[in-house]
Motif scaffolding. Structure first.
Motif, PDB file in Angstrom:
ATOM      1  N   LEU A  89      47.357  38.217  46.042  1.00 29.37           N
ATOM      2  CA  LEU A  89      46.357  39.047  45.378  1.00 29.37           C
ATOM      3  C   LEU A  89      46.299  38.767  43.876  1.00 29.37           C
ATOM      4  O   LEU A  89      45.222  38.751  43.271  1.00 29.37           O
ATOM      5  CB  LEU A  89      46.666  40.525  45.624  1.00 29.37           C
ATOM      6  N   LEU A  90      47.454  38.497  43.264  1.00 28.04           N
ATOM      7  CA  LEU A  90      47.472  38.220  41.832  1.00 28.04           C
ATOM      8  C   LEU A  90      46.974  36.821  41.497  1.00 28.04           C
ATOM      9  O   LEU A  90      46.669  36.531  40.337  1.00 28.04           O
ATOM     10  CB  LEU A  90      48.894  38.402  41.279  1.00 28.04           C
ATOM     11  N   TYR A  91      46.896  35.933  42.508  1.00 24.05           N
ATOM     12  CA  TYR A  91      46.353  34.602  42.267  1.00 24.05           C
ATOM     13  C   TYR A  91      44.827  34.637  42.122  1.00 24.05           C
ATOM     14  O   TYR A  91      44.236  33.755  41.492  1.00 24.05           O
ATOM     15  CB  TYR A  91      46.709  33.652  43.410  1.00 24.05           C
ATOM     16  N   ILE A  92      44.182  35.653  42.707  1.00 24.71           N
ATOM     17  CA  ILE A  92      42.723  35.677  42.721  1.00 24.71           C
ATOM     18  C   ILE A  92      42.129  35.753  41.316  1.00 24.71           C
ATOM     19  O   ILE A  92      41.240  34.956  40.975  1.00 24.71           O
ATOM     20  CB  ILE A  92      42.228  36.840  43.602  1.00 24.71           C
ATOM     21  N   PRO A  93      42.569  36.666  40.424  1.00 19.96           N
ATOM     22  CA  PRO A  93      41.983  36.680  39.071  1.00 19.96           C
ATOM     23  C   PRO A  93      42.205  35.379  38.308  1.00 19.96           C
ATOM     24  O   PRO A  93      41.300  34.900  37.610  1.00 19.96           O
ATOM     25  CB  PRO A  93      42.706  37.855  38.384  1.00 19.96           C
ATOM     26  N   ALA A  94      43.397  34.785  38.451  1.00 14.04           N
ATOM     27  CA  ALA A  94      43.661  33.534  37.746  1.00 14.04           C
ATOM     28  C   ALA A  94      42.777  32.401  38.257  1.00 14.04           C
ATOM     29  O   ALA A  94      42.289  31.574  37.474  1.00 14.04           O
ATOM     30  CB  ALA A  94      45.136  33.161  37.896  1.00 14.04           C
ATOM     31  N   LEU A  95      42.553  32.357  39.578  1.00  8.60           N
ATOM     32  CA  LEU A  95      41.681  31.319  40.138  1.00  8.60           C
ATOM     33  C   LEU A  95      40.244  31.512  39.673  1.00  8.60           C
ATOM     34  O   LEU A  95      39.554  30.545  39.338  1.00  8.60           O
ATOM     35  CB  LEU A  95      41.754  31.347  41.661  1.00  8.60           C
ATOM     36  N   ILE A  96      39.771  32.762  39.659  1.00  8.47           N
ATOM     37  CA  ILE A  96      38.405  33.031  39.193  1.00  8.47           C
ATOM     38  C   ILE A  96      38.246  32.616  37.740  1.00  8.47           C
ATOM     39  O   ILE A  96      37.240  31.991  37.352  1.00  8.47           O
ATOM     40  CB  ILE A  96      38.068  34.525  39.383  1.00  8.47           C
ATOM     41  N   ALA A  97      39.240  32.937  36.919  1.00  3.91           N
ATOM     42  CA  ALA A  97      39.165  32.558  35.507  1.00  3.91           C
ATOM     43  C   ALA A  97      39.208  31.053  35.331  1.00  3.91           C
ATOM     44  O   ALA A  97      38.536  30.497  34.450  1.00  3.91           O
ATOM     45  CB  ALA A  97      40.318  33.213  34.736  1.00  3.91           C
ATOM     46  N   GLN A  98      39.974  30.343  36.162  1.00  2.78           N
ATOM     47  CA  GLN A  98      40.088  28.899  36.015  1.00  2.78           C
ATOM     48  C   GLN A  98      38.802  28.193  36.427  1.00  2.78           C
ATOM     49  O   GLN A  98      38.409  27.192  35.827  1.00  2.78           O
ATOM     50  CB  GLN A  98      41.256  28.364  36.842  1.00  2.78           C
ATOM     51  N   PHE A  99      38.121  28.708  37.454  1.00  5.49           N
ATOM     52  CA  PHE A  99      36.881  28.083  37.904  1.00  5.49           C
ATOM     53  C   PHE A  99      35.675  28.508  37.074  1.00  5.49           C
ATOM     54  O   PHE A  99      34.624  27.889  37.164  1.00  5.49           O
ATOM     55  CB  PHE A  99      36.622  28.417  39.376  1.00  5.49           C
ATOM     56  N   SER A 100      35.822  29.585  36.309  1.00  3.89           N
ATOM     57  CA  SER A 100      34.701  30.058  35.503  1.00  3.89           C
ATOM     58  C   SER A 100      34.512  29.163  34.290  1.00  3.89           C
ATOM     59  O   SER A 100      35.468  28.750  33.635  1.00  3.89           O
ATOM     60  CB  SER A 100      34.948  31.504  35.056  1.00  3.89           C
ATOM     61  N   SER A 101      33.250  28.878  33.988  1.00  2.39           N
ATOM     62  CA  SER A 101      32.936  28.017  32.837  1.00  2.39           C
ATOM     63  C   SER A 101      32.599  28.809  31.583  1.00  2.39           C
ATOM     64  O   SER A 101      32.349  28.231  30.531  1.00  2.39           O
ATOM     65  CB  SER A 101      31.751  27.109  33.184  1.00  2.39           C
ATOM     66  N   SER A 102      32.580  30.126  31.685  1.00  2.00           N
ATOM     67  CA  SER A 102      32.239  30.943  30.519  1.00  2.00           C
ATOM     68  C   SER A 102      33.441  31.070  29.587  1.00  2.00           C
ATOM     69  O   SER A 102      34.575  30.794  29.947  1.00  2.00           O
ATOM     70  CB  SER A 102      31.785  32.337  30.975  1.00  2.00           C
ATOM     71  N   THR A 103      33.150  31.505  28.376  1.00  4.39           N
ATOM     72  CA  THR A 103      34.210  31.698  27.371  1.00  4.39           C
ATOM     73  C   THR A 103      34.272  33.165  26.949  1.00  4.39           C
ATOM     74  O   THR A 103      34.520  33.471  25.790  1.00  4.39           O
ATOM     75  CB  THR A 103      33.942  30.800  26.147  1.00  4.39           C
ATOM     76  N   SER A 104      34.025  34.044  27.888  1.00  6.17           N
ATOM     77  CA  SER A 104      33.987  35.465  27.587  1.00  6.17           C
ATOM     78  C   SER A 104      35.398  36.015  27.381  1.00  6.17           C
ATOM     79  O   SER A 104      36.410  35.348  27.647  1.00  6.17           O
ATOM     80  CB  SER A 104      33.283  36.237  28.708  1.00  6.17           C
ATOM     81  N   GLY A 105      35.454  37.277  26.933  1.00  3.97           N
ATOM     82  CA  GLY A 105      36.744  37.876  26.626  1.00  3.97           C
ATOM     83  C   GLY A 105      37.597  38.142  27.844  1.00  3.97           C
ATOM     84  O   GLY A 105      38.832  38.057  27.778  1.00  3.97           O
ATOM     85  N   TRP A 106      36.962  38.465  28.996  1.00  2.00           N
ATOM     86  CA  TRP A 106      37.747  38.762  30.197  1.00  2.00           C
ATOM     87  C   TRP A 106      38.504  37.531  30.675  1.00  2.00           C
ATOM     88  O   TRP A 106      39.638  37.651  31.152  1.00  2.00           O
ATOM     89  CB  TRP A 106      36.848  39.294  31.302  1.00  2.00           C
ATOM     90  N   LYS A 107      37.887  36.354  30.551  1.00  3.39           N
ATOM     91  CA  LYS A 107      38.571  35.134  30.966  1.00  3.39           C
ATOM     92  C   LYS A 107      39.788  34.868  30.079  1.00  3.39           C
ATOM     93  O   LYS A 107      40.870  34.526  30.565  1.00  3.39           O
ATOM     94  CB  LYS A 107      37.602  33.961  30.917  1.00  3.39           C
ATOM     95  N   THR A 108      39.622  35.044  28.770  1.00  2.00           N
ATOM     96  CA  THR A 108      40.745  34.844  27.850  1.00  2.00           C
ATOM     97  C   THR A 108      41.861  35.841  28.120  1.00  2.00           C
ATOM     98  O   THR A 108      43.048  35.492  28.090  1.00  2.00           O
ATOM     99  CB  THR A 108      40.250  34.988  26.394  1.00  2.00           C
ATOM    100  N   TRP A 109      41.488  37.103  28.418  1.00  2.00           N
ATOM    101  CA  TRP A 109      42.495  38.125  28.688  1.00  2.00           C
ATOM    102  C   TRP A 109      43.271  37.811  29.956  1.00  2.00           C
ATOM    103  O   TRP A 109      44.496  37.961  30.000  1.00  2.00           O
ATOM    104  CB  TRP A 109      41.802  39.480  28.802  1.00  2.00           C
ATOM    105  N   ILE A 110      42.600  37.363  31.011  1.00  2.00           N
ATOM    106  CA  ILE A 110      43.278  37.008  32.267  1.00  2.00           C
ATOM    107  C   ILE A 110      44.190  35.811  32.061  1.00  2.00           C
ATOM    108  O   ILE A 110      45.339  35.791  32.533  1.00  2.00           O
ATOM    109  CB  ILE A 110      42.242  36.741  33.377  1.00  2.00           C
ATOM    110  N   GLU A 111      43.700  34.785  31.356  1.00  2.00           N
ATOM    111  CA  GLU A 111      44.527  33.599  31.129  1.00  2.00           C
ATOM    112  C   GLU A 111      45.752  33.915  30.286  1.00  2.00           C
ATOM    113  O   GLU A 111      46.810  33.307  30.458  1.00  2.00           O
ATOM    114  CB  GLU A 111      43.695  32.509  30.454  1.00  2.00           C
ATOM    115  N   ARG A 112      45.636  34.882  29.404  1.00  2.00           N
ATOM    116  CA  ARG A 112      46.771  35.245  28.549  1.00  2.00           C
ATOM    117  C   ARG A 112      47.778  36.133  29.266  1.00  2.00           C
ATOM    118  O   ARG A 112      48.982  36.017  29.043  1.00  2.00           O
ATOM    119  CB  ARG A 112      46.262  35.946  27.284  1.00  2.00           C
ATOM    120  N   ASN A 113      47.307  36.987  30.188  1.00  2.00           N
ATOM    121  CA  ASN A 113      48.184  37.999  30.786  1.00  2.00           C
ATOM    122  C   ASN A 113      48.570  37.730  32.233  1.00  2.00           C
ATOM    123  O   ASN A 113      49.583  38.274  32.696  1.00  2.00           O
ATOM    124  CB  ASN A 113      47.510  39.377  30.724  1.00  2.00           C
TER     125      ASN A 113
END
Length: 436
Positions: free
Chosen positions: A286-310
């Motif tokens: 379940l915790l892999y899902i947010p990281a995978l979504i952030a990795q495949f996302s091409s946007s540079t929004s704040g939610w992606k940065t927050w997921i990649e950091r945390n």
């Protein structure tokens, strides 16, 4: 344990079973090093070496269950994980779908039917996960440390892509078949044995990377400390995995004709860790899902940065807290669906059994549920601590995924069950009986 294996090799039929199991394990490890068609093997090796030194942890658990075959993109890259996922899904659906629940109560015939459904679902999940893995490899997101310009899949033709997906699905089907062969003709549960081998195969490399993490003296000190802590954790896991609460059960004596039945005393063994390693797998997936979504996302929004950091690295406080809470939640959830107190109470009442001091029927079911909830609390907390302690302690070392608490739980649990089965078969062979 070593004495049991030595005695088993002196027994002809047990020796055949052990040698057959070893032969299947050798085939499984060979398949874990055969690359699939359409992949540039040299670039894969370069990216794997850089990923190890960079401690890429996003696909760490998936790579752990495949014995290192996932990052090497071999024919057994998906490993036994699709079968584990299919088995868990079927167990969950058994509670929801009445038809599956009825099949489960039919005995051996119903179990065989559910096993067949599990095989079909495994193939479907293997195709789905194989497609996702090929897409991940082609997009270059499987390795974040590959050199610029190195292509793992040079040819993006439809035929090559379809061949890669079919090869991965066929490899998973072959792994499932090898596991069933071990169950039928070898020693122990085949699927558990393959998971055990996959996890154990990554231990030497992980220990060696810890030894090379510092200078010559510091490396040996780090290695000795990790090994010592590992032995302590293994002892703790063995102690808790063997711990159980025994509920006494008394069966009333019945006289039918000239024969009397019942009157025996037995017990219901409720393990402290009734859920095994399943809650850890659920929480990790379940915790892999947010990281995978952030990795495949091409946007540079704040939610992606927050997921990649945390949530990408396993030592962040947010990740640790979410991981621990999910393990506790899934421990209670899985125990509630795997142990039905009402069915146990009804079966006891049907055959004249009762718990001393507790009325049969609904009071027995309520008592069993109360006891199970009380012992699940320490079991779930133990699972969370075991799963998190090595991950947090070894976060600065490469190979920390291979030395996680999940791997220790799997190795100790499968090892205990295999030795128990081996000892039970040895006792059957040593029983001489009254007639020669």
């Amino acid at each position: 344990m070593l004495t049991a294996f030595a005695r088993a090799f002196r027994t002809p039929d047990l020796r055949k079973k052990l040698l057959f199991t070893l032969g299947i394990i050798v085939l499984y490890r060979i398949g874990a090093h055969v690359p699939i068609p359409g992949v540039d093997y040299q670039n894969v090796q370069t990216c794997v070496d850089l990923a190890r030194s960079g401690n890429s942890s996003l696909f760490g658990l998936l790579n752990l269950f495949s014995g290192g075959a996932l990052l090497q993109i071999t024919i057994f890259a998906l490993g036994i994980l699709p079968y584990i996922t299919a088995s868990i899904i079927l167990q969950l659906l058994t509670v929801v779908i009445p038809r599956l629940e009825a099949l489960k109560k039919e005995g051996q015939a119903g179990t065989s039917k559910i096993t067949q459904y599990t095989r079909y679902l495994t193939v479907a999940l293997a195709i789905l996960q194989g497609t996702g893995l090929v897409a991940t490899v082609r997009s270059g997101t499987l390795f974040s440390t590959c050199p610029v310009g190195s292509q793992i899949v040079p040819d993006h033709a439809v035929f090559i892509t379809a061949t890669m997906v079919i090869t991965l699905a066929a490899g998973t089907t072959c792994v499932m078949w090898l596991g069933e062969l071990i169950t039928d003709r070898g020693i122990g549960n085949g699927m558990s044995m393959l998971v055990f081998i996959s996890v154990a195969a990554s231990f030497p490399g992980a220990l060696w990377s810890i030894k090379q993490s510092g200078t010559l003296a510091d490396g040996w000190v780090n290695l000795g400390s990790v090994v010592l802590i590992g032995f302590v954790m293994v002892g703790l896991v063995v102690f808790v995995e063997q711990a159980q609460r025994r509920i006494p059960v008394q069966y009333a004596k019945r006289v039918i004709g000239r024969k009397s039945y019942g009157g025996a005393s037995t017990y219901i063994p409720l393990k402290v860790n009734q859920a095994g390693v399943i809650p850890v797998i659920f929480a990790s997936s379940l915790l892999y899902i947010p990281a995978l979504i952030a990795q495949f996302s091409s946007s540079t929004s704040g939610w992606k940065t927050w997921i990649e950091r945390n949530f990408v690295k396993g030592d962040h406080p947010y990740y640790v807290a979410a991981y621990f809470l999910l393990i506790v939640f899934f421990a209670f959830f899985y125990v509630s669906i795997s142990f039905n107190a009402e069915d146990v109470a009804d079966n006891m009442k049907k055959y004249g059994g009762f718990i001393p001091g507790i009325r049969a029927g609904r009071p027995t079911a309520e008592y069993l549920s109360h006891v199970l909830n009380r012992i699940t609390w320490p079991g779930s907390l133990y699972l969370g601590l075991i799963a998190l302690a090595p991950t947090v302690a070894l976060a600065s070392y490469s190979g920390s995924n291979q030395l996680s608490g999940t791997s220790i739980l799997i190795i100790v649990g499968v090892g205990l069950e295999t030795v128990k089965q081996l000892e039970s078969q040895l006792q059957q062979h040593n029983y001489e009986g009254f007639l020669r």
